[in-house]
Design a protein around this motif. Structure first.
Motif, mmCIF file in Angstrom:
data_model
loop_
_atom_site.group_PDB
_atom_site.id
_atom_site.type_symbol
_atom_site.label_atom_id
_atom_site.label_comp_id
_atom_site.label_asym_id
_atom_site.label_seq_id
_atom_site.Cartn_x
_atom_site.Cartn_y
_atom_site.Cartn_z
ATOM 1 N N VAL A 15 61.471 7.514 105.027
ATOM 2 C CA VAL A 15 61.697 7.619 106.466
ATOM 3 C C VAL A 15 61.465 6.303 107.192
ATOM 4 O O VAL A 15 62.322 5.838 107.953
ATOM 5 N N VAL A 16 60.296 5.666 106.991
ATOM 6 C CA VAL A 16 59.977 4.443 107.740
ATOM 7 C C VAL A 16 60.966 3.317 107.446
ATOM 8 O O VAL A 16 61.506 2.710 108.381
ATOM 9 N N PRO A 17 61.256 2.985 106.165
ATOM 10 C CA PRO A 17 62.247 1.923 105.919
ATOM 11 C C PRO A 17 63.625 2.245 106.476
ATOM 12 O O PRO A 17 64.322 1.360 106.995
ATOM 13 N N MET A 18 64.033 3.513 106.396
ATOM 14 C CA MET A 18 65.350 3.891 106.890
ATOM 15 C C MET A 18 65.423 3.757 108.405
ATOM 16 O O MET A 18 66.388 3.214 108.957
ATOM 17 N N VAL A 19 64.381 4.227 109.095
ATOM 18 C CA VAL A 19 64.356 4.132 110.553
ATOM 19 C C VAL A 19 64.346 2.667 110.980
ATOM 20 O O VAL A 19 65.080 2.267 111.894
ATOM 21 N N ALA A 20 63.522 1.843 110.322
ATOM 22 C CA ALA A 20 63.444 0.422 110.679
ATOM 23 C C ALA A 20 64.799 -0.258 110.494
ATOM 24 O O ALA A 20 65.218 -1.079 111.319
ATOM 25 N N ARG A 21 65.505 0.100 109.441
ATOM 26 C CA ARG A 21 66.823 -0.496 109.175
ATOM 27 C C ARG A 21 67.845 -0.059 110.222
ATOM 28 O O ARG A 21 68.634 -0.870 110.723
ATOM 29 N N LEU A 22 67.827 1.205 110.578
ATOM 30 C CA LEU A 22 68.776 1.713 111.573
ATOM 31 C C LEU A 22 68.529 1.083 112.944
ATOM 32 O O LEU A 22 69.471 0.718 113.652
ATOM 33 N N VAL A 23 67.251 0.947 113.322
ATOM 34 C CA VAL A 23 66.932 0.350 114.621
ATOM 35 C C VAL A 23 67.329 -1.125 114.639
ATOM 36 O O VAL A 23 67.866 -1.626 115.629
ATOM 37 N N ALA A 24 67.088 -1.813 113.528
ATOM 38 C CA ALA A 24 67.422 -3.237 113.464
ATOM 39 C C ALA A 24 68.923 -3.483 113.514
ATOM 40 O O ALA A 24 69.385 -4.504 114.051
ATOM 41 N N ASP A 25 69.696 -2.545 112.993
ATOM 42 C CA ASP A 25 71.157 -2.715 112.921
ATOM 43 C C ASP A 25 71.873 -2.378 114.223
ATOM 44 O O ASP A 25 73.067 -2.639 114.357
ATOM 45 N N GLY A 26 71.168 -1.784 115.185
ATOM 46 C CA GLY A 26 71.844 -1.354 116.406
ATOM 47 C C GLY A 26 71.197 -1.929 117.647
ATOM 48 O O GLY A 26 70.031 -2.349 117.628
ATOM 49 N N PRO A 27 71.937 -2.000 118.755
ATOM 50 C CA PRO A 27 71.365 -2.496 120.020
ATOM 51 C C PRO A 27 70.287 -1.562 120.540
ATOM 52 O O PRO A 27 70.370 -0.352 120.381
ATOM 53 N N ARG A 28 69.252 -2.119 121.169
ATOM 54 C CA ARG A 28 68.137 -1.323 121.689
ATOM 55 C C ARG A 28 68.125 -1.310 123.207
ATOM 56 O O ARG A 28 67.160 -0.854 123.815
#
Length: 303
Positions: free
Chosen positions: A105-118
């Protein structure tokens, strides 16, 4: 039976009032969320379309719970398919049949957040994750598991076996140091208007709706109908039946007799009150439901 007769039941009474407040709180909390983690027992009926408009603008991870109890022949919804169709944003699915879920969960969430605008949170190094789902889907358990795994700390949010334990959007709970990640537990929320009675019945069988609001008798009957429809006859062996049965009364009678589920009933007669022992059909129905939820009747996927 080819079809199940729901008897004109109205599911409106299955929606507790506190859920409307919880839904309003969640919509406010969504503004500060970088990603959504959705917890669900069943891949389609177990999701809340009332949050669909929010899911389309943020990364979204669907974590399917208790996949060890699911029928491996009935595959979960594929990644990328959200309620009502595909999402415009990143959507990933994690199941318990993969490597241990908390590790992903944590690595996947971090990757998704990093790949998209915040958007307005672009300068922040913190990750704010909103954990959503219908009642009793394991949201609090997931948060506590992540906290134990990454911070080596005990549980921070209450866990219960019935819906309604979390009744308000809580403060942020840190679950990881690198990256700095906070999760927000939310109350389980059902859509104000369930699509149909059958969806509501599936949610009830998974414990998302209190049994007494639906009725253990009709839930047990629908469960038997579903097991037969899917050719899931483990119950025959489990209860020592001679063959599958199509109606719930013979099954509950057998369960009550074999389990000693009886109750004392007062009967009025011409000579006075007489106490008689009778079979306790509600207790037998509850036993049937409990055995299903514990996986004793085989691996079953309701959708």
């Amino acid at each position: 039976r080819e079809r199940f007769d729901f008897g004109g039941r109205d599911v409106a009474s299955w929606f507790p009032r506190h859920m409307a407040k919880g839904l309003r709180q969640m919509r406010l909390a969504l503004r500060r969320a970088d990603c959504l983690v959705e917890r669900s027992h069943i891949p389609l009926s177990g999701r809340n379309p009332a949050l669909q408009e929010a899911l389309g603008i943020r990364p979204h991870v669907l974590v399917l719970n208790k996949m060890d109890l699911a029928d491996p022949r009935r595959q979960p919804v594929s990644a990328g398919a959200g309620p009502g169709g595909g999402q415009r944003w990143c959507h990933r699915q994690v199941t318990a049949s993969d490597s241990p879920v908390p590790l992903q969960v944590v690595p996947m969430v971090a990757r998704l957040v990093a790949d998209g605008p915040r958007y307005h949170r672009a300068e922040s190094s913190e990750h704010n994750i909103l954990v959503i789902g219908v009642p009793n889907a394991g949201k609090s358990s997931l948060i506590n598991s992540l906290r134990r795994l990454h911070l080596k700390k005990g549980k921070a949010t209450a866990v219960g076996g019935e819906p309604g334990v979390t009744k308000a959007v809580l403060s942020r709970i840190q679950v990881c140091e690198k990256p700095l990640m906070y999760l927000v537990d939310t109350p389980g929320v059902l859509p104000p208007r369930l699509g149909d009675v059958e969806t509501g019945m599936k949610l009830a069988l998974c414990g998302a709706i209190l049994d007494h609001l639906v009725g253990e008798d009709v839930m047990a009957d629908y469960l038997l109908y579903t097991l037969n429809k899917q050719q899931q006859f483990r119950y025959v062996q489990h209860y020592g039946l001679g063959q599958p049965c199509d109606h719930i009364e013979p099954l509950l009678k057998h369960v009550a007799l074999s389990q000693g589920r009886t109750q004392k009933v007062k009967v009025l007669t011409g000579t006075g009150n007489v106490n008689m022992m009778m079979l306790n059909y509600p207790a037998a129905a509850y036993k049937f439901l409990r055995d299903f939820r514990a996986g004793r009747l085989g691996r079953v996927t309701l959708d």
